[in-house]
Design a protein around this motif. Structure first.
Motif, PDB file in Angstrom:
ATOM      1  N   ASP A  32       0.849  -1.083  -0.059  1.00  0.00           N
ATOM      2  CA  ASP A  32      -0.064   0.069   0.001  1.00  0.00           C
ATOM      3  C   ASP A  32       0.984   1.375  -0.134  1.00  0.00           C
ATOM      4  OD1 ASP A  32      -2.575   1.162   0.023  1.00  0.00           O
ATOM      5  OD2 ASP A  32      -2.541   1.720   1.930  1.00  0.00           O
ATOM      6  N   SER A  33       1.928   1.213   0.811  1.00  0.00           N
ATOM      7  CA  SER A  33       2.832   2.510   0.990  1.00  0.00           C
ATOM      8  C   SER A  33       3.626   2.669  -0.490  1.00  0.00           C
ATOM      9  CB  SER A  33       3.460   2.570   2.100  1.00  0.00           C
ATOM     10  OG  SER A  33       4.696   1.356   1.890  1.00  0.00           O
ATOM     11  N   LEU A  34       3.967   1.519  -1.105  1.00  0.00           N
ATOM     12  CA  LEU A  34       4.716   1.554  -2.275  1.00  0.00           C
ATOM     13  C   LEU A  34       3.672   2.119  -3.379  1.00  0.00           C
ATOM     14  CD1 LEU A  34       6.852  -1.489  -2.185  1.00  0.00           C
ATOM     15  CD2 LEU A  34       7.655   0.686  -1.847  1.00  0.00           C
ATOM     16  N   LEU A  35       2.495   1.860  -3.217  1.00  0.00           N
ATOM     17  CA  LEU A  35       1.570   2.396  -4.209  1.00  0.00           C
ATOM     18  C   LEU A  35       1.469   3.803  -4.314  1.00  0.00           C
ATOM     19  CD1 LEU A  35      -1.451  -0.143  -4.200  1.00  0.00           C
ATOM     20  CD2 LEU A  35       0.129   0.322  -6.176  1.00  0.00           C
ATOM     21  N   ASP A  36       1.275   4.499  -2.935  1.00  0.00           N
ATOM     22  CA  ASP A  36       1.376   5.847  -2.867  1.00  0.00           C
ATOM     23  C   ASP A  36       2.978   6.196  -3.511  1.00  0.00           C
ATOM     24  OD1 ASP A  36      -0.922   5.956  -1.381  1.00  0.00           O
ATOM     25  OD2 ASP A  36       0.109   5.781   0.468  1.00  0.00           O
ATOM     26  N   ASP A  37       3.860   5.819  -3.307  1.00  0.00           N
ATOM     27  CA  ASP A  37       5.033   6.159  -4.101  1.00  0.00           C
ATOM     28  C   ASP A  37       5.120   6.317  -5.377  1.00  0.00           C
ATOM     29  OD1 ASP A  37       6.048   6.626  -1.329  1.00  0.00           O
ATOM     30  OD2 ASP A  37       7.374   5.036  -1.270  1.00  0.00           O
ATOM     31  N   SER A  38       4.563   5.046  -5.748  1.00  0.00           N
ATOM     32  CA  SER A  38       4.390   4.977  -7.418  1.00  0.00           C
ATOM     33  C   SER A  38       3.431   5.721  -8.105  1.00  0.00           C
ATOM     34  CB  SER A  38       4.115   3.549  -7.771  1.00  0.00           C
ATOM     35  OG  SER A  38       4.962   2.585  -7.236  1.00  0.00           O
ATOM     36  N   ASP A  39       2.295   6.079  -7.372  1.00  0.00           N
ATOM     37  CA  ASP A  39       1.341   7.322  -7.815  1.00  0.00           C
ATOM     38  C   ASP A  39       2.003   8.492  -7.900  1.00  0.00           C
ATOM     39  OD1 ASP A  39      -1.272   8.139  -8.458  1.00  0.00           O
ATOM     40  OD2 ASP A  39      -1.223   9.163  -6.484  1.00  0.00           O
ATOM     41  N   ASN A  40       2.768   8.897  -6.920  1.00  0.00           N
ATOM     42  CA  ASN A  40       3.362  10.070  -7.048  1.00  0.00           C
ATOM     43  C   ASN A  40       4.527  10.232  -7.930  1.00  0.00           C
ATOM     44  OD1 ASN A  40       2.030  11.454  -4.690  1.00  0.00           O
ATOM     45  ND2 ASN A  40       3.410  10.674  -3.253  1.00  0.00           N
ATOM     46  N   GLU A  41       5.358   9.145  -8.165  1.00  0.00           N
ATOM     47  CA  GLU A  41       6.330   9.314  -9.249  1.00  0.00           C
ATOM     48  C   GLU A  41       5.623   9.493 -10.663  1.00  0.00           C
ATOM     49  OE1 GLU A  41      10.272   9.529 -10.503  1.00  0.00           O
ATOM     50  OE2 GLU A  41       9.369   9.396  -8.304  1.00  0.00           O
ATOM     51  N   ILE A  42       4.439   8.605 -11.023  1.00  0.00           N
ATOM     52  CA  ILE A  42       4.068   8.901 -12.087  1.00  0.00           C
ATOM     53  C   ILE A  42       3.355  10.121 -12.480  1.00  0.00           C
ATOM     54  CG2 ILE A  42       1.755   8.065 -13.411  1.00  0.00           C
ATOM     55  CD1 ILE A  42       2.374   5.223 -12.056  1.00  0.00           C
ATOM     56  N   ARG A  43       2.716  10.822 -11.338  1.00  0.00           N
ATOM     57  CA  ARG A  43       2.132  11.925 -11.459  1.00  0.00           C
ATOM     58  C   ARG A  43       3.354  13.132 -11.616  1.00  0.00           C
ATOM     59  NH1 ARG A  43      -3.064  12.871  -9.249  1.00  0.00           N
ATOM     60  NH2 ARG A  43      -4.064  10.775  -8.448  1.00  0.00           N
ATOM     61  N   ARG A  44       4.606  12.871 -11.166  1.00  0.00           N
ATOM     62  CA  ARG A  44       5.684  13.886 -11.479  1.00  0.00           C
ATOM     63  C   ARG A  44       6.054  13.806 -13.070  1.00  0.00           C
ATOM     64  NH1 ARG A  44       7.738  12.010  -6.288  1.00  0.00           N
ATOM     65  NH2 ARG A  44       7.073  13.327  -4.849  1.00  0.00           N
ATOM     66  N   LYS A  45       6.000  12.487 -13.543  1.00  0.00           N
ATOM     67  CA  LYS A  45       6.438  12.211 -15.042  1.00  0.00           C
ATOM     68  C   LYS A  45       5.751  12.724 -16.089  1.00  0.00           C
ATOM     69  CE  LYS A  45      10.179   9.224 -13.456  1.00  0.00           C
ATOM     70  NZ  LYS A  45      10.668   7.905 -13.681  1.00  0.00           N
ATOM     71  N   LEU A  46       4.264  12.694 -15.518  1.00  0.00           N
ATOM     72  CA  LEU A  46       3.522  12.936 -16.582  1.00  0.00           C
ATOM     73  C   LEU A  46       3.344  14.414 -17.442  1.00  0.00           C
ATOM     74  CD1 LEU A  46      -0.060  11.656 -15.222  1.00  0.00           C
ATOM     75  CD2 LEU A  46       1.004  10.810 -17.104  1.00  0.00           C
ATOM     76  N   PRO A  47       3.119  14.462 -18.757  1.00  0.00           N
ATOM     77  CA  PRO A  47       3.195  15.906 -19.102  1.00  0.00           C
ATOM     78  C   PRO A  47       2.360  16.699 -18.514  1.00  0.00           C
ATOM     79  CG  PRO A  47       3.079  14.005 -21.083  1.00  0.00           C
ATOM     80  CD  PRO A  47       2.754  13.344 -19.569  1.00  0.00           C
TER      81      PRO A  47
END
Length: 82
Positions: A32-47
């Motif tokens: 669950d905590s890794l999902l939060d980190d992954s979500d933030n990382e994806i949002r940082r890389k989105l155009p």
């Protein structure tokens, strides 16, 4: 797909790697905590044009008194849009 479904799929993939291990290899809270980190990382890389921006107040400027200062950012701040 819900967050619970993603956790179940991750646990299923882990079970495929070690099917005979009865102990819990990776806890649900860790996933669950890794999902939060992954979500933030994806949002940082989105155009930027694919993200709906939200406004925050810039009137609460903090003056350090030496010609410098800063703008307090919201707790959910990820990156500047414009």
């Amino acid at each position: 797909m819900t967050r619970a479904n993603i956790i179940i799929k991750v646990q299923g993939c882990i079970d495929e790697i070690t099917p005979f291990d009865e102990a819990e290899i990776v806890s649900e809270s860790l996933i669950d905590s890794l999902l939060d980190d992954s979500d933030n990382e994806i949002r940082r890389k989105l155009p930027v044009h694919t993200i709906t921006p939200s406004a925050f107040s810039t009137t609460a400027l903090v003056d350090n008194g030496d010609g410098t200062g800063y703008i307090p950012l919201p707790n959910d701040f990820l990156r500047l849009h414009s």
